[in-house]
Design a protein around this motif. Structure first.
Motif, mmCIF file in Angstrom:
data_model
loop_
_atom_site.group_PDB
_atom_site.id
_atom_site.type_symbol
_atom_site.label_atom_id
_atom_site.label_comp_id
_atom_site.label_asym_id
_atom_site.label_seq_id
_atom_site.Cartn_x
_atom_site.Cartn_y
_atom_site.Cartn_z
ATOM 1 N N GLU A 149 0.821 -1.214 0.000
ATOM 2 C CA GLU A 149 0.000 0.000 0.000
ATOM 3 C C GLU A 149 0.854 1.262 0.000
ATOM 4 O O GLU A 149 0.469 2.283 -0.588
ATOM 5 N N TRP A 150 2.014 1.217 0.643
ATOM 6 C CA TRP A 150 2.934 2.366 0.644
ATOM 7 C C TRP A 150 3.439 2.629 -0.774
ATOM 8 O O TRP A 150 3.472 3.779 -1.230
ATOM 9 N N LEU A 151 3.794 1.576 -1.488
ATOM 10 C CA LEU A 151 4.249 1.746 -2.871
ATOM 11 C C LEU A 151 3.133 2.345 -3.728
ATOM 12 O O LEU A 151 3.367 3.279 -4.503
ATOM 13 N N ILE A 152 1.922 1.811 -3.566
ATOM 14 C CA ILE A 152 0.783 2.334 -4.343
ATOM 15 C C ILE A 152 0.511 3.781 -3.973
ATOM 16 O O ILE A 152 0.228 4.623 -4.852
ATOM 17 N N HIS A 153 0.587 4.098 -2.685
ATOM 18 C CA HIS A 153 0.326 5.463 -2.210
ATOM 19 C C HIS A 153 1.326 6.445 -2.811
ATOM 20 O O HIS A 153 0.944 7.547 -3.251
ATOM 21 N N PRO A 189 9.563 12.416 -8.211
ATOM 22 C CA PRO A 189 9.688 12.766 -9.632
ATOM 23 C C PRO A 189 9.964 11.517 -10.458
ATOM 24 O O PRO A 189 10.730 10.635 -10.047
ATOM 25 N N GLY A 190 9.298 11.416 -11.584
ATOM 26 C CA GLY A 190 9.505 10.260 -12.446
ATOM 27 C C GLY A 190 8.501 9.151 -12.228
ATOM 28 O O GLY A 190 8.517 8.145 -12.958
ATOM 29 N N THR A 191 7.637 9.291 -11.230
ATOM 30 C CA THR A 191 6.610 8.265 -10.986
ATOM 31 C C THR A 191 5.255 8.793 -11.439
ATOM 32 O O THR A 191 5.034 10.002 -11.514
ATOM 33 N N ARG A 230 8.519 -10.163 -6.955
ATOM 34 C CA ARG A 230 7.259 -10.293 -7.682
ATOM 35 C C ARG A 230 6.948 -9.116 -8.607
ATOM 36 O O ARG A 230 5.977 -9.161 -9.380
ATOM 37 N N LEU A 231 7.751 -8.076 -8.530
ATOM 38 C CA LEU A 231 7.444 -6.888 -9.322
ATOM 39 C C LEU A 231 7.638 -7.118 -10.816
ATOM 40 O O LEU A 231 6.923 -6.530 -11.643
ATOM 41 N N GLY A 232 8.605 -7.961 -11.196
ATOM 42 C CA GLY A 232 8.853 -8.229 -12.608
ATOM 43 C C GLY A 232 7.651 -8.856 -13.281
ATOM 44 O O GLY A 232 7.295 -8.496 -14.417
ATOM 45 N N ASN A 233 7.002 -9.787 -12.612
ATOM 46 C CA ASN A 233 5.830 -10.454 -13.194
ATOM 47 C C ASN A 233 4.654 -9.505 -13.372
ATOM 48 O O ASN A 233 3.751 -9.758 -14.175
ATOM 49 N N ILE A 234 4.675 -8.408 -12.602
ATOM 50 C CA ILE A 234 3.587 -7.423 -12.695
ATOM 51 C C ILE A 234 3.921 -6.354 -13.728
ATOM 52 O O ILE A 234 3.055 -5.591 -14.162
ATOM 53 N N GLY A 235 5.197 -6.304 -14.142
ATOM 54 C CA GLY A 235 5.626 -5.311 -15.122
ATOM 55 C C GLY A 235 6.007 -3.987 -14.515
ATOM 56 O O GLY A 235 5.997 -2.959 -15.195
ATOM 57 N N VAL A 236 6.348 -3.985 -13.224
ATOM 58 C CA VAL A 236 6.738 -2.726 -12.573
ATOM 59 C C VAL A 236 8.082 -2.905 -11.856
ATOM 60 O O VAL A 236 8.316 -2.337 -10.798
ATOM 61 N N GLU A 237 8.976 -3.705 -12.457
ATOM 62 C CA GLU A 237 10.273 -3.906 -11.810
ATOM 63 C C GLU A 237 11.054 -2.610 -11.649
ATOM 64 O O GLU A 237 11.942 -2.500 -10.797
ATOM 65 N N ASN A 238 10.694 -1.596 -12.447
ATOM 66 C CA ASN A 238 11.348 -0.292 -12.322
ATOM 67 C C ASN A 238 11.030 0.392 -10.993
ATOM 68 O O ASN A 238 11.688 1.371 -10.616
#
Length: 472
Positions: A52-56, A64-66, A113-121
């Motif tokens: 939730e912190w990442l989503i927030h 910047p950049g997100t 698990r972020l790579g499988n979601i497409g947000v490894e960045n």
């Protein structure tokens, strides 16, 4: 020195057996707490807070950049939490064996698990600006809140409702009081049960109003890393909205740890509830022992291993013990958690791992009391006989009427207390002797008639009506 039996004994240490009673003998009674206060639940809540912190941070484009994630990406991230299971627990244990740090293990678990979601960045955003206690305090608050709201409080409220029903059902059943263990002014059984229900309800009201506090403000509560990395952001607002978005109350001023004062407040209220419930157990146990309550035998159950006539009040005795154990832990938690050396020490880490045990023994006691009360019948004949054998308790009423008569100008009402003391102290007075005494006092006709109509069973004031306070 060990014996031959000791050396021949098979070790059970390698077997998957419970060390404690809550995870063994009483597992079924406390199982609902596992989903909120176990180590696995803590780790699931840590994953929840990190996600939730990442989503927030991305939803608010704090860095910047997100930019905000897509609905599909947010859903996939939250699926990491909803899919958390036994395999997840095992994987976290493997990671922690390397990191030797439980919260860092959670960070790596999510990163995988972020790579499988497409947000490894966004891997660098996991745990951004956080110290471990930022995650822990929120995770504990969520787990405790859910345990209180979804498990402990419903069970406690159901028990109080059961006691309230008993009070209403027996509101008109007269009962001899015993102050200091001695016969005293009569009451009704229902009114006495209502007193306990009222006391317990007040504590539940306090617990229902508990504030579950949380913070996310960095290593020493100063947002130093936050402002060093992104000075343009309003980090206090980011923190407040995040904590409140989790359903918690934001604590704006902390050291590295959230101060745990709210926990101490909650545990004090729970312990007070436990102590009042303990009082109910000892009272009901005593009423059983003098026959006011009859216990309904359970078919096939054994009361005593050698005395087949016995039906022991074990539910109330077990509840007493579990309430005492729960309170020992709750009191210790309340005393320990409010103190931390300077900006941080780890005493709270070990202490908080016993929260589930404290809740568990209380929940087990609540279950025992509910089952015990459900097997009781009111022995009205026994209560009536006890009242009939104690006419001396009307001495209070007679001497008070004499005082009132004296004030109204009736002659011969001197020394009412002393005269009733001479009549009743240290001896039993039956109905005939008491009514004879009343008839010789020279009371007004109305007062004499009122006293002659009075019996121990009817001398209980508005006890029955007082039960109505439970409806307010």
């Amino acid at each position: 020195m060990g014996t031959m039996a000791d050396s021949a004994r098979i070790s059970l240490a390698s077997e998957p057996l419970a060390l404690g009673a809550l995870d063994g003998r009483y597992r079924a009674a406390v199982a609902p707490l596992v989903d909120h206060l176990s180590e696995a639940a803590l780790n699931r809540d840590r994953v929840h807070v990190e996600v939730e912190w990442l989503i927030h941070l991305t939803d608010n484009s704090v860095l910047p950049g997100t930019s905000p994630l897509t609905a599909a990406q947010r859903s996939a991230l939250r699926k990491i939490v909803t899919d958390f299971n036994a395999a997840s627990v095992a994987e976290l244990a493997e990671i922690e064996a390397v990191t030797v740090h439980d919260v860092k293990a959670v960070e790596y678990y999510i990163g995988r698990r972020l790579g499988n979601i497409g947000v490894e960045n966004l891997t660098a955003l996991v745990h951004f600006g956080c110290t471990s206690e930022d995650i822990n305090n929120l995770s504990y608050a969520l787990g405790i809140k859910d345990a209180v709201t979804n498990v402990w409080l419903p069970a406690a409220c159901e028990l109080v409702a059961q006691i309230t029903t008993m009070a209403e059902d027996s509101r008109d059943v007269p009962m001899l009081s015993r102050t200091h263990g001695q016969p005293a002014t009569p009451t009704t059984l229902g009114k006495e049960m209502a007193v306990l229900a009222w006391r317990l309800t007040r504590q539940l009201d306090r617990i229902e109003k508990t504030e579950f506090l949380g913070k996310i403000n960095g290593a020493t509560g100063t947002y130093a890393a936050h402002y060093a990395s992104v000075p343009a952001a309003d980090w206090q607002e980011v923190s407040r909205t995040f904590v409140e978005g989790l359903g918690l109350t934001w604590n704006p001023l902390t050291t590295q740890i959230e101060s745990h004062d709210w926990q101490a407040e909650l545990y004090a209220d729970m312990a007070r509830f436990n102590r009042i419930l303990h009082n109910l157990c000892t009272d009901v146990w005593s009423y059983i022992s003098i026959g006011y309550f009859a216990q309904v035998p359970v078919a096939g159950a054994t009361g005593s291993s050698t005395m087949p006539h016995k039906v022991n009040p074990i539910r109330f005795e077990n509840a007493e013990a579990n309430l005492e154990i729960s309170n020992g832990l709750l009191d210790t938690l309340g005393a320990t958690l409010v103190t931390s050396r300077w900006q941080r020490d780890l005493t709270d880490s070990s202490s908080q791992r016993n929260i589930g045990t404290a809740f568990g023994h209380s929940l087990l006691a609540i279950s025992n009391v509910a089952k015990g009360l459900d097997r009781l019948d009111v022995a009205e004949a026994v209560l009536a006989e006890d009242l009939e054998n104690n006419w001396e308790v009307l001495g209070e009423a007679i001497q008070m009427v004499m005082r009132a008569e004296s004030i109204a100008g009736v002659e011969g009402m001197e020394n009412p207390y002393e005269r009733l003391k001479d009549l009743t102290r240290g001896q039993r007075v039956d109905a005939a002797r008491m009514q004879e005494f009343v008839s010789t006092l020279g009371l007004s006709a109305e007062a004499e008639a009122r006293l002659l109509a009075l019996t121990p069973g009817s001398y209980n004031g508005i006890a029955s009506k007082l039960v109505d306070h439970l409806k307010k």
